[in-house]
Design a protein around this motif. Structure first.
Motif, PDB file in Angstrom:
ATOM      1  N   LEU A 153      49.127   4.514 105.859  1.00 52.44           N
ATOM      2  CA  LEU A 153      50.252   4.329 106.776  1.00 52.44           C
ATOM      3  C   LEU A 153      50.792   2.932 106.545  1.00 52.44           C
ATOM      4  N   GLY A 154      52.104   2.815 106.521  1.00 53.83           N
ATOM      5  CA  GLY A 154      52.749   1.513 106.380  1.00 53.83           C
ATOM      6  C   GLY A 154      53.947   1.415 107.294  1.00 53.83           C
ATOM      7  N   ASP A 155      54.783   0.419 107.064  1.00 52.24           N
ATOM      8  CA  ASP A 155      55.903   0.172 107.969  1.00 52.24           C
ATOM      9  C   ASP A 155      56.875   1.347 108.050  1.00 52.24           C
ATOM     10  N   GLN A 156      57.133   2.036 106.949  1.00 50.07           N
ATOM     11  CA  GLN A 156      58.084   3.149 106.979  1.00 50.07           C
ATOM     12  C   GLN A 156      57.565   4.324 107.809  1.00 50.07           C
ATOM     13  N   LEU A 157      56.281   4.643 107.678  1.00 53.07           N
ATOM     14  CA  LEU A 157      55.718   5.724 108.500  1.00 53.07           C
ATOM     15  C   LEU A 157      55.586   5.299 109.957  1.00 53.07           C
ATOM     16  N   ALA A 158      55.328   4.021 110.199  1.00 59.69           N
ATOM     17  CA  ALA A 158      55.293   3.527 111.582  1.00 59.69           C
ATOM     18  C   ALA A 158      56.674   3.679 112.229  1.00 59.69           C
ATOM     19  N   LEU A 159      57.729   3.334 111.482  1.00 63.97           N
ATOM     20  CA  LEU A 159      59.103   3.519 111.991  1.00 63.97           C
ATOM     21  C   LEU A 159      59.394   4.989 112.269  1.00 63.97           C
ATOM     22  N   LEU A 160      58.952   5.866 111.381  1.00 63.43           N
ATOM     23  CA  LEU A 160      59.140   7.302 111.571  1.00 63.43           C
ATOM     24  C   LEU A 160      58.424   7.773 112.840  1.00 63.43           C
TER      25      LEU A 160
END
Length: 162
Positions: A80-87
């Motif tokens: 998990l990274g920033d893009q999945l956290a935003l999603l």
């Protein structure tokens, strides 16, 4: 429809109130999200070094839910990274419990999302589409059953039957 979060005053109070009914995770997780306290009904994903199903799950409506990911405890890549956290934030998830690593820790800490994981790793995962979703999981000394209730804060993670 489920509420956006399950209200609670703290995991310590829940332990006092529910005694033997409550399941308590071993204290192996660190906090990485902007929300240190979060709760919701459990939705599960089991995958190893491939976060395709994590993305798929976080693309769904997450209101009232916490995604619990059994990544096999791998310390070789981030799931998990920033893009999945935003999603996750966009789709209303209360939090993610990752039995594995995350990356983009600074960016994740700025998001209104609970994130508990083992540690960080800069490498991204592979994308093969392999794994299982919405099945019972076992790690950190407890069973994570889809639909059960998860409560997390700075003191730890506790589970109650759905």
């Amino acid at each position: 429809m489920m509420a956006s979060t399950l209200k609670f005053s703290g995991t310590a109070d829940l332990c006092d109130e529910h005694g033997d009914e409550i399941r308590i995770c071993e204290p192996i997780f660190r906090d990485f999200g902007g929300d240190k306290a979060f709760s919701g009904h459990i939705h599960t994903v089991k995958c190893f070094e491939d976060n395709s199903l994590v993305r798929q799950a976080l693309s769904q409506d997450g209101r009232g839910r916490v995604l619990v990911v059994d990544a096999g405890g791998s310390l070789r890549c981030a799931m998990l990274g920033d893009q999945l956290a935003l999603l996750a934030v966009k789709n209303g998830w209360a939090g993610v419990v990752m039995y594995g690593c995350i990356r983009d820790a600074l960016a994740c800490s700025q998001e209104p999302l609970g994130i508990k994981a083992l540690t960080t790793h800069p490498k991204k995962s592979e994308k093969r589409g392999i794994g299982e979703e919405n099945i019972p999981l076992h790690f950190a000394g407890v069973d994570f059953i889809p639909g059960d209730r998860l409560f997390a804060d700075e003191d730890g993670i506790v589970l109650l039957p759905g």
